[in-house]
Write an enzyme that holds these catalytic residues in place. Sequence first.
Site, short mmCIF file in Angstrom:
data_model
loop_
_atom_site.label_atom_id
_atom_site.label_comp_id
_atom_site.label_asym_id
_atom_site.label_seq_id
_atom_site.Cartn_x
_atom_site.Cartn_y
_atom_site.Cartn_z
CE LYS A 8 -12.86 -3.51 18.12
NZ LYS A 8 -11.81 -2.75 17.27
CG ASN A 34 -14.12 8.58 13.64
OD1 ASN A 34 -14.06 9.58 13.54
ND2 ASN A 34 -13.79 7.79 14.82
CE LYS A 94 -6.17 -2.72 14.72
NZ LYS A 94 -7.55 -2.01 14.96
N1 GLU Z 1 -11.62 0.66 17.40
C1 GLU Z 1 -10.38 1.28 16.88
C2 GLU Z 1 -9.42 -0.17 16.56
O1 GLU Z 1 -10.30 -1.07 16.06
C3 GLU Z 1 -9.60 2.03 17.99
C4 GLU Z 1 -9.14 1.10 19.39
C5 GLU Z 1 -8.49 1.96 20.28
O2 GLU Z 1 -8.34 3.24 20.15
O3 GLU Z 1 -8.28 1.38 21.55
O4 GLU Z 1 -8.42 0.04 16.25
#
Ligand code: GLU
Length: 416
Positions: A107, A222, A95
């Site tokens: 993560k 969210n 991503k």
């Molecule tokens: N948890 C979100 C995602 O899966 C945001 C991660 C972030 O802002 O570092 O992209």
Amino acid sequence: MSEKKTSLFEESLKPLKNAAAILKLSSDVVEVLSSHERILTVTIPVKMDNGKIKVFTGYRAQHNTARGPAKGGIRYHPSVCLDEVKSLSYWMSIKNAVVGIPYGGGKGGITCNPKELSIGELERLTRGYAARIARFIGVDKDVPAPDVNTTAQIMGWIADEYYKIMGEYLPGVITSKSLSIGGSKGRDTATGRGAYFATLEAVKALNISLKGARVSIQGFGNAAQPMAQYLHELGSKIVAVSDSTAGVYNANGINPIALIEHKNKTKSVKGFPGTKAITTEDPITLDCDILIPAALETQITLKNADKVKAKLVVEEANGPTTPEADKILHDRGVFVIPDVLANAGGVTVSYFEWVQNRMGYYWSNEEVDEKLKRVMNEAFHDVYQTYLQCKVDMRTAAYVTAVRKIVDAMSALGRI
Ligand code: GLU
């Protein structure tokens, strides 16, 4: 002997392998990309309100840091396990490369049901976790943020614990904080806003009108709440919404603002006036033009992919579609904006927050929004061009653009 169930992580490697074949990468490079650099498992004993001690398990995984520090959220959910955290951190590497922000993938998570914890228990659990991962994270090492069931308050507790341990105020260590402690304007709505910008580009390319388009949403947190509002403002009809507890349907459209108020009051979409009850899975297969999976992974599968009626799927959740389902959707001509592109607005504004923290200088709402729009539009068109040129599905196209960047970085560092 019972049949071996393939893991989520093994499954999640399929688009990487497809991209690697297109990019003609060697099998050893694929092996590096299929491995995590570091994974930390911690146990967190928490004194519960009844005086007993309960031991929780938490994780933090750093998948690949060739393009920058690891970056990605922390999830609190009963489903959190090593396999899930491995998948989610690898998806973050992809991503962050898709949108071209200078991060690798990370993560974390704690296996727990935060809905069953008191506020005090939640704080003690969070502080215990923060203390145990403190040496593993850092502004230039690994930068956490929220994910499913984690909030700005939780980010604040983690920051506080980190500052105490390091003896320094280092707000860039974590993002999606409250504005009063260095959060960025626009971060709370960023995932929805980014998905909306990507959707605007997709409907232009596909010649679909958003006015009157019927939208079905699974998951109402969210990411989905702001997205529902933006689409409603443009005249789309939100016909179905479900959350982890229930689902509601109205063929004439649901007002998302009133539904958010209802959910804030009752903690569920259940019983929203003027709607018919549906199951939490029904939004996936209901008659609609745009489907937004915005809950958890593995929702569009071999079992229901042929029943998806939407022309466009916008993946606000991470990993909602399995590789088999992906193929079915592609063969049926359903256009998918894959998770690694569709929900990248959240981490993009996290990146803006980190930049502002490092400068100590803060941007207006308009500046954040304009920059986010630029990033999302460029990323959409990079992926869309690859989709047209390589004649592959949008997910493979996104992986091709991302993997190319990660491999270039690994090669420039002499790691491969
Ligand atoms: N948890 C979100 C995602 O899966 C945001 C991660 C972030 O802002 O570092 O992209």
